[in-house]
Enzyme design. Structure first.
Site, PDB file in Angstrom:
ATOM      1  NE  ARG A 119      -4.131  -1.868   1.879  1.00 39.94           N
ATOM      2  CZ  ARG A 119      -4.286  -2.772   2.845  1.00 39.94           C
ATOM      3  NH1 ARG A 119      -3.539  -2.719   3.925  1.00 39.94           N
ATOM      4  NH2 ARG A 119      -5.176  -3.709   2.724  1.00 39.94           N
ATOM      5  CE  LYS A 141      -1.140  13.435 -14.899  1.00 37.68           C
ATOM      6  NZ  LYS A 141      -1.425  13.931 -16.260  1.00 37.68           N
ATOM      7  CE  LYS A 232       4.595  17.421 -13.958  1.00 35.74           C
ATOM      8  NZ  LYS A 232       4.819  16.243 -14.759  1.00 35.74           N
ATOM      9  CD  GLU A 242      -4.578  15.588 -15.975  1.00 34.39           C
ATOM     10  OE1 GLU A 242      -3.393  15.283 -15.779  1.00 34.39           O
ATOM     11  OE2 GLU A 242      -5.248  15.177 -16.926  1.00 34.39           O
ATOM     12  NE  ARG A 246      -0.238  16.579 -13.051  1.00 30.35           N
ATOM     13  CZ  ARG A 246       0.462  15.830 -12.225  1.00 30.35           C
ATOM     14  NH1 ARG A 246       0.169  15.785 -10.955  1.00 30.35           N
ATOM     15  NH2 ARG A 246       1.473  15.108 -12.676  1.00 30.35           N
ATOM     16  CG  ASN A 250      -2.698  16.515 -20.136  1.00 24.35           C
ATOM     17  OD1 ASN A 250      -1.666  15.920 -19.829  1.00 24.35           O
ATOM     18  ND2 ASN A 250      -3.792  16.457 -19.394  1.00 24.35           N
ATOM     19  CG  HIS A 253       0.626  15.476 -23.697  1.00 24.37           C
ATOM     20  ND1 HIS A 253       1.266  16.685 -23.814  1.00 24.37           N
ATOM     21  CD2 HIS A 253       1.484  14.673 -23.012  1.00 24.37           C
ATOM     22  CE1 HIS A 253       2.446  16.606 -23.210  1.00 24.37           C
ATOM     23  NE2 HIS A 253       2.603  15.397 -22.723  1.00 24.37           N
ATOM     24  CG  HIS A 257      -1.060  10.408 -25.322  1.00 27.82           C
ATOM     25  ND1 HIS A 257      -1.709  10.725 -24.163  1.00 27.82           N
ATOM     26  CD2 HIS A 257       0.247  10.363 -24.989  1.00 27.82           C
ATOM     27  CE1 HIS A 257      -0.837  10.869 -23.178  1.00 27.82           C
ATOM     28  NE2 HIS A 257       0.360  10.665 -23.662  1.00 27.82           N
ATOM     29  CG  HIS A 270       5.738  11.259 -24.605  1.00 28.51           C
ATOM     30  ND1 HIS A 270       4.384  11.105 -24.830  1.00 28.51           N
ATOM     31  CD2 HIS A 270       5.851  12.298 -23.732  1.00 28.51           C
ATOM     32  CE1 HIS A 270       3.722  11.989 -24.119  1.00 28.51           C
ATOM     33  NE2 HIS A 270       4.590  12.730 -23.440  1.00 28.51           N
TER      34      HIS A 270
END
Ligand code: GLY
Length: 366
Positions: A119, A141, A232, A242, A246, A250, A253, A257, A270
């Protein structure tokens, strides 16, 4: 050069951590890591490439090491299980630590292992690619991929510290280096929206520093990493999960992506995907009245200075890009959220109905 940036996340107790940026020797970095982890059992997750180059000098005990092959296709459930098994075999407890040494793949995987093993145990990020230095190693992330999408399973889980050493960046191949720079360029277009107290003028700084970029000059590298991470840190401290702000990280992105996925993560790294995404979204912004032609030209000129040219990307099938964008995990059942450039260094959130045809052209107006 020796800098420290603090990331403060007020929403979670004890979720503040330092980012150290310097160009000291790799041997000194090892000493620092030994000091910081003294008395703890460690699992050190290395990128294969980095292990080949720096394994000897970093000189961890072989028993502590797990080597992860390079490439997005390694962020699998199978590798996740293997690493958990390694942690169990080392009898790691919650008081122990995971160290991630590598690029985004190693960082994402290690962070996710750390978030779920017993955990949650401590993890330290040692990013070795420009992309990981300016983006993925900071902000918590963590994720692995599933057949239906990139980063489908993951957690927000912050590291206890990030150690950035610019020496690693000297041995990156040109493709990797340029890929990371794609994320740097992204920050230039969102600077004012980050609500950071400093005014860095990253866009202007980049316009005049191509030569230092090519030389991988230490001062230049430290400076761009410092700027990107301050931006950031500002965003993440306001919105860790997010829920709102936040999302601006992106920029580029959603298209990026989709393009990566179409080309099966083989043709583009990327950062390359992100720059293509930036070109698409600037095009969308111009066609839909979000930004003017002056800013559009300025943005393209910057991307061109650093060797990114849209004519190489035109072949990509527009319908397929749109189809993939609509299944992006950042979209819900009816709407797709795009981050769109508006005024200089400012972006806005734009929600569109999924049934709507997106208007962007793949023949860029330069
Ligand atoms: N890479 C985008 C983020 O950390 O939110």
């Amino acid at each position: 050069m020796d800098l420290t940036i603090d990331v403060n996340i007020p929403q979670i107790e004890s979720s503040s951590y330092p980012i150290f940026i310097n160009d000291e020797t790799i041997a000194k970095l090892k000493e620092t890591l030994d000091e910081k982890t003294q008395g703890k059992k460690r699992l050190v997750i290395f990128s294969q490439k980095v292990y080949k180059l720096y394994g000897k000098i970093l000189n961890f005990d072989k028993k502590e090491i797990f080597i992860l092959k390079d490439g997005e296709n390694q962020k699998t459930l199978k590798n996740f299980q293997k690493i958990i098994e390694k942690a169990i075999s080392l009898q790691l407890s919650r008081k122990d630590v995971i160290i991630a040494i590598g690029g985004g793949v190693v960082g994402d995987m290690s962070g996710f292992v750390a978030s779920s093993y017993m955990r949650g145990i401590e993890y330290i990020q040692v990013p070795t690619t420009l992309l990981a230095c300016v983006d993925s190693s900071v902000g918590g992330k963590t994720a692995i991929d599933m057949p239906n999408g990139k980063n489908y399973v993951g957690a927000f889980y912050q590291p206890s510290a990030v150690y950035i050493n610019t020496n690693f960046l000297k041995t990156l191949d040109e493709k990797q280096y340029k890929s990371g720079f794609g994320e740097v360029i992204k920050y230039a277009f969102i600077e004012k929206s980050c609500n950071c107290s400093e005014n860095y003028n990253l866009l202007e700084y980049l316009q005049t520093n191509k030569e230092n970029y090519e030389k991988r000059e230490d001062e230049f590298l430290c400076k761009i990493i410092e700027i990107c991470l301050n931006l950031k840190a500002s965003v993440v401290s306001q919105d860790e999960k997010e829920a709102g702000l936040r999302k601006i990280l992106n920029l580029g992105h959603t298209f990026g992506h989709a393009i990566e996925e179409i080309t099966k993560y083989k043709r583009y790294t990327h950062g390359y995907g992100v720059v293509q995404g930036l070109m698409y979204i600037f095009n969308y912004a111009l066609n839909n009245g979000f930004c003017d032609k002056k800013y559009y030209d300025k943005a393209f000129t910057l991307m061109n200075i650093y060797g990114y040219h849209p004519d190489k990307f035109c072949f990509i099938n527009k319908k397929k890009v749109m189809q993939l964008m609509k299944t992006d995990k950042k979209s819900d059942s009816t709407t797709l959220t795009l981050i769109v450039p508006s005024q200089e260094k400012v972006v806005v959130e734009h929600k569109i109905d999924k049934t709507q045809e997106l208007t962007f052209s793949v023949n860029y107006q330069n």
